[in-house]
Design a protein around this motif. Structure first.
Motif, PDB file in Angstrom:
ATOM      1  N   GLU A 266      -2.106   2.020  46.205  1.00 29.46           N
ATOM      2  CA  GLU A 266      -1.693   0.840  45.460  1.00 29.46           C
ATOM      3  C   GLU A 266      -2.391  -0.404  45.975  1.00 29.46           C
ATOM      4  O   GLU A 266      -2.739  -1.301  45.202  1.00 29.46           O
ATOM      5  N   LEU A 269      -5.807  -0.549  44.345  1.00 35.89           N
ATOM      6  CA  LEU A 269      -5.716  -0.943  42.936  1.00 35.89           C
ATOM      7  C   LEU A 269      -5.427  -2.430  42.794  1.00 35.89           C
ATOM      8  O   LEU A 269      -6.008  -3.114  41.943  1.00 35.89           O
ATOM      9  N   GLU A 273      -7.743  -5.336  41.019  1.00 41.39           N
ATOM     10  CA  GLU A 273      -7.228  -6.208  39.962  1.00 41.39           C
ATOM     11  C   GLU A 273      -7.401  -7.678  40.320  1.00 41.39           C
ATOM     12  O   GLU A 273      -7.764  -8.500  39.468  1.00 41.39           O
ATOM     13  N   SER A 535       0.838  -2.158  41.316  1.00 41.90           N
ATOM     14  CA  SER A 535      -0.295  -2.639  40.524  1.00 41.90           C
ATOM     15  C   SER A 535       0.064  -2.643  39.041  1.00 41.90           C
ATOM     16  O   SER A 535       0.906  -1.871  38.568  1.00 41.90           O
ATOM     17  N   LEU A 537      -1.886  -1.675  36.746  1.00 37.35           N
ATOM     18  CA  LEU A 537      -2.388  -0.425  36.179  1.00 37.35           C
ATOM     19  C   LEU A 537      -1.332   0.667  36.242  1.00 37.35           C
ATOM     20  O   LEU A 537      -1.134   1.410  35.273  1.00 37.35           O
ATOM     21  N   TYR A 538      -0.622   0.763  37.386  1.00 38.74           N
ATOM     22  CA  TYR A 538       0.404   1.791  37.524  1.00 38.74           C
ATOM     23  C   TYR A 538       1.564   1.534  36.567  1.00 38.74           C
ATOM     24  O   TYR A 538       2.063   2.459  35.910  1.00 38.74           O
TER      25      TYR A 538
END
Length: 555
Positions: A266, A269, A273, A535, A537-538
């Motif tokens: 994480e 990521l 970002e 994140s 994205l997750y």
């Protein structure tokens, strides 16, 4: 970078044409029988000769070109630059050296100046496919007193086969291509203004009879003017060769492949970002028109927030006394004060350090940030005024900054005052002996005992108190503990936030995760705070998976 940069022009007489292109030629892999010292130099000479031969062979094709369609003379050998570090050669001429690339660039040129255009006809756009390559195109106008509408249409295209790489390079390419375009436009504007002062074309055209058939002849045969004529830049093509060559080299070196053992964490990521957001913000500042004060304010806030994303190497650059590790910080503060400080950090409370030594405070933040996921770290390293808790959970202040009453009386904050120690002797003191230089007073309105939990804090204390473990081993141990608890955070987030389960089911999951028992309240607070470090994205991946599952059930 395995790409090609080309300058294209929409000619009023011949349509879209490629004016100038730069490509990178990688050195061939050495073979057992070809390692002769002088071969590479002779290959470089033949490369220049090859450019001249290709230029002369295409003379017949150039016969139907006007001045606006032509960049270099037919006898010009082109430009060649060699990267001494990698051996890559950057070749520039009007057309690519390979026939396959010629058709790819030709198609990109036609599409960039016809159908693939952004609103307003000026600006960046992305298009392409697997067969013909992917294109980053930026269209723009150049002032010309003899052209229709007093301007000519150009584009700069970057052609590559790697779609992901080209998209990730969008902010970088946009920022630097705009600098090249603005330089061309400003230079051409000066020439345009000087020509208009001598002979205003608008008045001439209004007073003359207009006929589309004879319109080019009414401009004394100058229907197509070269870019060199529009800018009055004698070394224009050499300058563009340098600009495009640097762009290919810099864009290729800014992104590197890294082998990851397993799925990215994480923290990785979140860092990706944040880097992407910063590049987008920088592109926004470069392209902002008007509202300069707002852009500068946003930029200062972003830079201020970015300052805390220290690399581990920067810890060694700090001058003066500094904390070297969590164990060192624990030895200086004492076990009781260190546990209280660590408890507030893990709970997400605002931790304020106030003192006259910014380097010492920065070093403390450097070691404390290892306790949290990257997404949970928000800090202002050293500020002349107080910042609210919603902006930062790590705050460094100069010693004369007052703490607001609502903060000093809040149980969600902790203050560490760094006071200089009065020394009677004048003997030199080592920077490692921080206690002989400073005194640390820790205060907080929180009365909750910190001896029970959270469970993560107890495990950290065990690792730090074990003198048989080196600092490097403790760091790896802390990394494993963070990953363990981040996995628990993911499960709890999926169960409570995405699925929307009730309190009873959530309690069962907490028991399954080992977050119940002694220190349960602190464990829950820690898990909820660490959810903010997940994140984007997750989170978006979970929401997309849930929605797709709901559609499947409904069907």
């Amino acid at each position: 970078m395995n790409a090609l940069v080309a300058l294209c022009h929409f000619c009023e007489l011949h349509g879209p044409r490629t004016l100038f292109c730069t490509e990178a030629v990688h050195p061939p892999s050495p073979s057992p029988g070809s390692a002769i010292p002088g071969d590479r130099d002779r290959e470089g000479d033949r490369e220049g000769e090859g450019l001249t031969m290709r230029a002369n062979s295409s003379a017949t094709q150039r016969a139907d070109m006007c001045e606006g369609c032509r960049s270099l003379p037919a006898s010009h050998p082109g430009f060649v630059s060699v990267d001494s570090e990698t051996g890559i050669r950057y070749l520039s001429h009007q057309h690519p050296r390979q026939p396959q690339l010629f058709s790819v660039v030709r198609q990109a040129c036609v599409r960039s100046l016809s159908c693939e255009v952004c609103p307003g006809r000026e600006g960046p756009i992305f298009f392409g496919d697997e067969q013909h390559g992917f294109v980053f195109s930026h269209t723009f106008f150049i002032k010309d007193s003899l052209a229709r509408g007093f301007q000519r249409w150009y584009s700069i295209v970057v052609v590559a086969m790697d779609r992901i790489y080209l998209i990730n390079s969008w902010p970088f390419l946009l920022r630097h291509l705009r600098l090249t375009i603005q330089s061309l436009q400003n230079t051409a504007l000066k020439v345009f203004d000087s020509e208009q002062c001598v002979c205003p074309q608008r008045a001439v055209r209004m007073n003359s009879a207009f006929s589309p058939a004879v319109f080019p002849h009414q401009r004394s045969g100058n229907a197509a003017r070269s870019l060199t004529s529009l800018t009055q830049h004698q070394n224009l093509w050499a300058s563009l060769h340098s600009s495009f060559s640097w762009l290919l080299k810099a864009c290729g070196s800014r992104l590197t492949e890294k082998l990851l053992e397993g799925a990215p964490t994480e923290d990785t990521l979140v860092l990706i970002e944040r880097q992407t957001e910063q590049e987008e913000e920088m592109s926004g500042w470069d392209g902002a028109e008007g509202g300069g004060s707002n852009s500068q304010a946003s930029q200062s806030e972003s830079v201020q927030a970015k300052d805390f994303q220290f690399d581990d190497g920067r810890q060694e650059d700090l001058i003066g006394p500094k904390f070297k590790s969590l164990r060192h910080l624990r030895q200086v503060l004492g076990t009781t004060d260190f546990r209280q400080l660590t408890w507030h950090v893990l709970m997400g409370n605002q931790v304020i350090w106030r003192g006259a030594d910014p380097g010492l405070i920065q070093s403390a933040f450097n070691v404390l940030k290892a306790l949290l996921p990257v997404g949970c770290v928000r800090a202002v390293p050293y500020s002349p005024h107080y910042e609210e808790a919603y902006r930062c959970n790590f705050l460094g202040l100069s010693p004369d900054v007052p703490i607001p009453a609502h903060v000093s009386s809040s149980e969600f904050s902790l203050l560490v005052d760094v006071l200089n120690v009065e020394r009677g002797c004048v003997n030199p003191v080592s920077d490692d002996d921080i206690l002989s230089l400073y005194q640390f007073n820790i205060s907080s309105a929180n009365t909750q005992p910190t001896d029970k939990g959270p469970t993560l804090l107890n495990k950290i204390e065990v690792a730090l108190s074990n003198e048989n473990l080196s600092v490097e081993v403790v760091s790896l141990c802390l990394l494993c503990l963070k990953e363990e608890w981040m996995n628990k955070v993911k499960v709890l987030f999926k169960f409570s936030k995405v699925d929307g389960r009730g309190k009873e089911d959530t309690q069962k999951v907490l028991a399954l995760l080992g977050a119940t028992g002694p220190g349960e309240e602190d464990n829950v607070r820690l898990l909820k705070f660490w959810m903010t470090g997940l994140s984007k994205l997750y989170k978006s991946h979970l929401m997309t998976a849930v929605r797709s599952g709901e559609r499947t059930l409904s069907q």
